[in-house]
Design an enzyme around this catalytic site. Structure first.
Site, PDB file in Angstrom:
ATOM      1  N   LYS A  81       0.862  -1.184   0.000  1.00 47.83           N
ATOM      2  CA  LYS A  81       0.000   0.000   0.000  1.00 47.83           C
ATOM      3  C   LYS A  81       0.892   1.225   0.000  1.00 47.83           C
ATOM      4  O   LYS A  81       2.050   1.180   0.439  1.00 47.83           O
ATOM      5  CB  LYS A  81      -0.894   0.020   1.239  1.00 47.83           C
ATOM      6  CG  LYS A  81      -2.170   0.818   1.056  1.00 47.83           C
ATOM      7  CD  LYS A  81      -3.203   0.056   0.256  1.00 47.83           C
ATOM      8  CE  LYS A  81      -4.519   0.812   0.189  1.00 47.83           C
ATOM      9  NZ  LYS A  81      -5.557   0.034  -0.504  1.00 47.83           N
ATOM     10  N   GLY A 183     -21.005   6.270   4.288  1.00 47.50           N
ATOM     11  CA  GLY A 183     -20.242   6.684   3.118  1.00 47.50           C
ATOM     12  C   GLY A 183     -21.142   6.776   1.902  1.00 47.50           C
ATOM     13  O   GLY A 183     -22.156   6.083   1.790  1.00 47.50           O
ATOM     14  N   GLY A 185     -19.374   7.428  -1.345  1.00 51.48           N
ATOM     15  CA  GLY A 185     -18.404   7.520  -2.415  1.00 51.48           C
ATOM     16  C   GLY A 185     -18.673   6.523  -3.523  1.00 51.48           C
ATOM     17  O   GLY A 185     -19.792   6.011  -3.663  1.00 51.48           O
ATOM     18  N   VAL A 187     -17.784   3.310  -4.150  1.00 49.06           N
ATOM     19  CA  VAL A 187     -18.260   1.974  -3.786  1.00 49.06           C
ATOM     20  C   VAL A 187     -19.624   2.046  -3.131  1.00 49.06           C
ATOM     21  O   VAL A 187     -20.545   1.298  -3.482  1.00 49.06           O
ATOM     22  CB  VAL A 187     -17.249   1.275  -2.860  1.00 49.06           C
ATOM     23  CG1 VAL A 187     -17.804  -0.067  -2.384  1.00 49.06           C
ATOM     24  CG2 VAL A 187     -15.926   1.072  -3.568  1.00 49.06           C
ATOM     25  N   ALA A 188     -19.781   2.947  -2.176  1.00 53.53           N
ATOM     26  CA  ALA A 188     -21.048   3.052  -1.446  1.00 53.53           C
ATOM     27  C   ALA A 188     -22.207   3.390  -2.374  1.00 53.53           C
ATOM     28  O   ALA A 188     -23.309   2.852  -2.226  1.00 53.53           O
ATOM     29  CB  ALA A 188     -20.928   4.104  -0.350  1.00 53.53           C
TER      30      ALA A 188
END
Length: 349
Positions: A81, A183, A185, A187-188
């Site tokens: 990451k 959330g 965003g 994905v949400a």
């Protein structure tokens, strides 16, 4: 800054690289947790941290999670990451992103990057000008895989959530099932659309008012104060924002029987998985249920298949969760501990 060795989240990481570029103002950390199964793969996060120690803790936790995620998804990849430390204004320049791409390239393929919070597909195009070790690039005409990983992550979470509802509530469908989404965003929002199409009752919260209002208008969701979304009375709570939100205090105040969401590192400490189990809350380990995005971008990077293979790999997520839950039920351990043990065995730790 606390050294990696002194950080409580350091987990025998193979390498931690601190990157600076004075000309562009770039400050970044790239953490390689494991390359036992292949090159360390995981996205880049662009975020403002209160201090550098918090950035280090975040990248260490996230890279370990990617090792577990990729191993549990059956991918020939390790875990890594990166975080780019943004200023308070979250100022980002092409020069900064290009400098980061050069830093990735200097690692010679040991790290493969993609999008994460605060990083766009357009940013990845700039990174790709400096290195080939990047995924999540725009889909070209005729390409079957690649592009925004968000819809693929959402599909995996949707399938895993349905499996959790079936196990915990005995429901074959989601009609009327109340899901609280933290959330709004990429994905949400994709998850909310899928759930709304199935007739689920939705509550949603996000600190970005315009974004949450747009999702609510499209899906019929009820907007909830971000400070309260985790604690409303709902069949499912779906964390789809940042991590470490399931703590001793927050778990004690949950009013749900299921946690199934896309956020990484939802548990603040290992003991929080046990606390969820003690309250009878079914937990879908985050790095298992949210693997759809890395499945898509890894298939792009590895060039080992097309859209059918991506769907097959994502379709395996519910079965993997069922194995974890079954092992947890038979052993008396919590699902998070079971999943961690499975992942550690796969990467030889």
């Amino acid at each position: 800054m606390t050294t990696p060795w002194g950080n409580p989240h350091f987990d025998e990481h193979e390498a931690v690289h601190f990157v600076t570029d004075r000309a562009s103002g770039l400050k970044a950390i790239i953490a390689l947790h494991s390359t036992a199964l292949g090159p360390a793969a995981g996205g880049t996060r662009f975020w403002h941290y209160a201090d550098e120690g918090m950035a280090l803790s975040d990248v260490l936790r996230l890279s370990r999670g990617m090792s577990y995620k990729n191993a549990m998804a059956g991918l020939p990849l390790g875990g890594g990451k990166a975080v780019i430390l943004a200023d308070k204004d979250r100022s980002k320049s092409d020069a900064m992103i290009a400098a980061f791409g050069r830093a990735v390239n200097r690692l010679g393929g040991h790290y493969v990057t993609a999008e994460d919070v605060g990083i766009t597909v357009e940013d990845m195009i700039l990174v790709n000008r400096e290195t080939d070790h990047v995924a999540g690039l725009p889909v070209e005409d005729g390409a079957e895989v690649g592009g925004d990983p968000g819809p693929h992550t959402a599909r995996g979470v949707y399938l895993g959530l349905k499996s959790a509802v079936k196990r915990a509530l005995g429901r074959e469908d989601l009609s009327g099932v109340h899901v609280a989404i933290q959330g709004a965003g990429s994905v949400a929002s994709h998850l909310a659309r899928r759930l709304a199409a199935d007739g689920a009752k939705l509550s949603i919260a996000d600190v970005n008012v315009e974004r949450v209002e747009a999702v609510a208008a499209e899906t019929g969701a009820t907007i909830v104060d971000p400070a309260h979304i985790l604690f409303i009375d709902a069949d499912v709570v779906s964390p789809c924002a940042l991590g470490a939100i399931l703590t001793e205090d927050s778990i004690a105040n949950l009013n749900t029987g299921i946690i199934a969401g896309a956020a990484n590192n939802q548990l603040a400490t290992p003991g929080d998985g046990q606390r969820l189990a003690a309250r009878g809350i079914l937990y879908a380990p985050d790095y298992v249920i949210n693997a759809g995005g890395i499945i898509n971008v890894s298939t792009e990077y590895l060039a080992d298949g097309g859209a059918d293979l991506v769907r097959q790999r994502i379709d395996a997520i519910p079965g993997r969760l069922e194995r974890i839950w079954n092992e947890a039920a038979s052993s008396g351990r919590d699902p998070a501990s079971v999943a961690d043990a499975m992942a550690q065995a796969l990467i030889g730790r």
